[in-house]
Design an enzyme around this catalytic site. Structure first.
Site, PDB file in Angstrom:
ATOM      1  N   CYS A 197       0.832  -1.213   0.000  1.00  0.00           N
ATOM      2  CA  CYS A 197       0.000   0.000   0.000  1.00  0.00           C
ATOM      3  C   CYS A 197       0.861   1.255   0.000  1.00  0.00           C
ATOM      4  O   CYS A 197       1.396   1.645   1.035  1.00  0.00           O
ATOM      5  CB  CYS A 197      -0.935  -0.028   1.207  1.00  0.00           C
ATOM      6  SG  CYS A 197      -1.963   1.430   1.334  1.00  0.00           S
ATOM      7  N   CYS A 255      -0.451   4.102   2.194  1.00  0.00           N
ATOM      8  CA  CYS A 255      -0.186   3.909   3.626  1.00  0.00           C
ATOM      9  C   CYS A 255       1.287   4.147   3.948  1.00  0.00           C
ATOM     10  O   CYS A 255       1.618   4.750   4.959  1.00  0.00           O
ATOM     11  CB  CYS A 255      -0.525   2.496   4.074  1.00  0.00           C
ATOM     12  SG  CYS A 255      -2.018   1.823   3.374  1.00  0.00           S
ATOM     13  N   ASP A 256       2.177   3.635   3.117  1.00  0.00           N
ATOM     14  CA  ASP A 256       3.585   3.548   3.512  1.00  0.00           C
ATOM     15  C   ASP A 256       4.538   4.408   2.689  1.00  0.00           C
ATOM     16  O   ASP A 256       5.722   4.517   3.034  1.00  0.00           O
ATOM     17  CB  ASP A 256       4.052   2.074   3.423  1.00  0.00           C
ATOM     18  CG  ASP A 256       3.260   1.184   4.372  1.00  0.00           C
ATOM     19  OD1 ASP A 256       2.835   1.683   5.421  1.00  0.00           O
ATOM     20  OD2 ASP A 256       3.061   0.002   4.051  1.00  0.00           O
TER      21      ASP A 256
END
Ligand code: NAP
Length: 314
Positions: free
Chosen positions: A135, A138-139
């Site tokens: 992701c 997200c990261d």
């Protein structure tokens, strides 16, 4: 308890299922949640989450799930760590089977999520959350000024690669063919981005590093030549498999196996509602799944109220 018909059974315990449970308690539906033996969904494999509102400091994915779980339990949800092995939505009340028995339900919310496809390399799992991710949203933030690689040639891979250029100094897309599957618009955006380069006809054979990713080994599938790319992160974007096997033949699925929505959050079966990545291949965020859980519950609440009014006139 034998013979009791539940007002609401929720299947799944990621942000979608647990949000539905929280709202379900407030709506007095006394939800019974089958969480699955591996509860919590994709957040259980995520490290720090920095984009979930309400957490000014990063929260670990499993901690976020456990907070949602505690909140649902405090409000009265019954959380059971069982897998649903079969459902019968042709009967009404619906029947939901687990290894412990069968539960009858006036309404069901399916929130079983989707599993990111893996390369199935031992090193990929060992370094998951330590530089390997599924992701970018997200990261990606953790790779500011660093070199990263993305595996895949579809829409997700192109979106991830383009998103990562906001942070990373370079993004190498590793694809097993020499042609992208992605849609024209996403392909154009990625191929015209000066930070993105492509490693064609290639497969990742190993992820290098002990405590964190230090590179990936790549094999050219046409020539057999092996090389090492020095990267700090590897984003695996080779698609998702919705967790719908148990619902096959019971609700309508789309061509890719996601549950098809018919009316708001309702599936093809009135009274069976859907929330999160099990139908949503587009947004796939914890916050959108949570919002979906809320919407599915509000629809389920109306459905159950009507059923109870019909069967128990006041
Ligand atoms: P996808 O379309 O199935 O593409 C998966 C990609 O990964 C393909 O390029 C495939 O290669 C490659 N791949 C699959 N298994 C692999 C393996 N074991 N090793 C290496 N490479 C592998 O999946 P997706 O990109 O996640 O998209 C899923 C659906 O969501 C699609 O319908 C897509 O259009 C949609 N989507 C839409 C948007 C948007 O509209 N903004 C964004 C994301 C996704 P091959 O090409 O060789 O098969």
């Amino acid at each position: 308890m034998e013979g009791k018909t539940e007002k609401l059974v929720i299947i799944g315990s990621g942000p979608a299922g647990l949000t539905a449970a929280i709202y379900g308690c407030r709506a007095d539906l006394e939800p019974l949640v089958y969480m699955g033996t591996k509860y919590g969904g994709q957040l259980m494999l995520t490290s720090e989450v920095e984009n979930f509102p309400g957490f000014p400091d990063p929260v670990l994915g499993p901690d976020l799930i456990n907070k949602m779980k505690s909140q649902a339990e405090r409000l009265g949800a019954r959380l059971v760590q069982d897998d649903v092995v079969r459902v019968d939505f042709k009967k009404y009340p619906f029947e939901v089977y687990t290894p412990s028995g069968v539960t009858k339900a006036l309404s069901v919310i399916i929130a079983t999520g989707a599993n990111p496809r893996r390369l199935n390399l031992p090193s990929e799992m060992r370094l998951m959350g330590k530089g390997v991710s599924n992701c970018a949203v997200c990261d990606g933030f953790f790779f500011r000024g660093k070199k990263v690689a993305v595996v895949g040639g579809g829409d997700t891979a192109m979106e991830e690669a383009t998103f990562l250029t906001k942070f990373a100094s370079s993004v190498q897309v590793i694809h097993r063919r020499d042609e992208l599957r992605a849609s024209a618009a996403l392909k154009k955006e990625a191929t015209e981005n000066p930070k993105i380069s492509f490693v064609w006809d290639s497969a990742v054979t190993d992820v290098l590093g002990e405590g964190k990713v230090q590179g990936v080994k790549v094999r050219n599938l046409k020539t057999g030549a092996e090389s090492t790319l020095q990267v700090d992160g590897l984003f695996v974007a080779i698609g998702y498999d919705p967790a719908t096997e148990v619902f096959r033949g019971q609700v309508e699925l789309d061509q890719k196996g996601y549950v098809a929505l018919k009316n708001g959050t309702e599936s093809s079966v009135p009274g069976v509602f859907v929330a999160g990545d099990v139908h949503d291949f587009r947004y796939r965020q914890a916050i959108t799944a949570a919002a979906d859980g809320c919407k599915a519950l509000l629809d389920a609440e109306k459905f159950v109220k009507q059923k109870l009014e019909v069967t128990v006139p006041s």
